[in-house]
Design an enzyme around this catalytic site. Structure first.
Site, short mmCIF file in Angstrom:
data_model
loop_
_atom_site.label_atom_id
_atom_site.label_comp_id
_atom_site.label_asym_id
_atom_site.label_seq_id
_atom_site.Cartn_x
_atom_site.Cartn_y
_atom_site.Cartn_z
CD GLU A 45 3.61 124.38 -108.36
OE1 GLU A 45 3.93 123.18 -108.22
OE2 GLU A 45 2.44 124.75 -108.54
CG ASP A 56 7.45 114.07 -106.09
OD1 ASP A 56 6.47 114.80 -106.25
OD2 ASP A 56 8.44 114.39 -105.41
#
Length: 242
Positions: A45, A56
């Site tokens: 990814e 995140d």
């Protein structure tokens, strides 16, 4: 058949690695991808850095910020990845937020992904119903798989809808927290893994968030097809360099 679909048919548990494009250095992207494949990783990814990441944790945020500071852009990432299929065979997925894709133009973005050999996208802030109504036909036109996230709080009804519009795997977030914020899984996560496994979805699941070593990988893949390591890999890049 899409490379992701081919990989999912293999009789093994899959390891996917996430990293931020342009980190630790602007031109490291292709070398990292090539080295990961050489070391047996099943999928990669590639994080498209964005200035306002929602899910995140600090490790990925910092790597994304540094990548932007280094000069990484959508256009540059596409330039770096041109020709990647001459040396890399495993599935490649771009993971990023929808805003940069909208700015680039969704169809143009998908077309470019197809041209350079990207197999799929993960867009955490693109709701599945909006995708199904407005963008699914575009993704399919260019042979791209769109991967959706589910969490322990996602309802069975929505999970089944996600399953119905998916044609690759489902990204099973191990908890509702941000990336890189846990170590190991407790009874709550295990119950969640069992619950999803019992739904017998048509798309396999790959677990993300909280996988950082062999033990957590084994635990995560007891009920799923594979697992994703992101923050722990980026920490290694930060410590040891590319």
């Amino acid at each position: 058949m899409n490379r992701i679909q081919q990989k999912l048919q293999e009789d093994k548990k899959l390891l996917s690695i996430y990293f931020s494009a342009g980190y630790p250095n602007l031109n490291d992207t292709v070398t990292i991808i090539q080295d990961l494949e050489k070391n047996g990783v099943d999928m990669i990814e590639i994080g498209l850095p964005f200035s306002d990441p929602l899910a995140d944790g600090p490790t990925i945020q910092e790597s994304s910020t540094q990548a932007l500071y280094n000069g990484m852009t959508t256009k540059l990432l596409f330039e770096q990845l041109t020709g990647i299929r001459q040396t890399v065979k495993i599935p490649l997925i771009i993971m990023g937020y929808f805003n940069p894709m909208l700015q680039y133009g969704v169809e143009e973005f998908c077309k470019k992904c197809s041209e350079i050999g990207i197999d799929g996208l993960i867009i955490p802030d693109l709701p599945v119903d909006i995708y199904a109504e407005n963008y699914k036909a575009i993704f399919e036109k260019y042979g791209l798989i769109n991967v959706f996230l589910i969490t322990p709080q996602t309802s069975d009804e929505r999970i089944r809808f996600i399953d119905s519009v998916s044609n690759g795997f489902i990204y099973m977030v191990s908890s509702a927290s941000v990336t890189g914020s846990q170590s190991g899984f407790g009874n709550t996560q295990e119950d969640y893994f069992k619950r999803i496994a019992a739904m017998n979805l048509k798309n396999p699941q790959i677990v993300g968030f909280g996988i950082n070593n062999r033990d957590t990988f084994t635990q995560a893949t007891q009920y799923a097809k594979g697992a994703i390591i992101g923050s722990a890999f980026i920490k290694n890049l930060t410590t040891n360099g590319e």
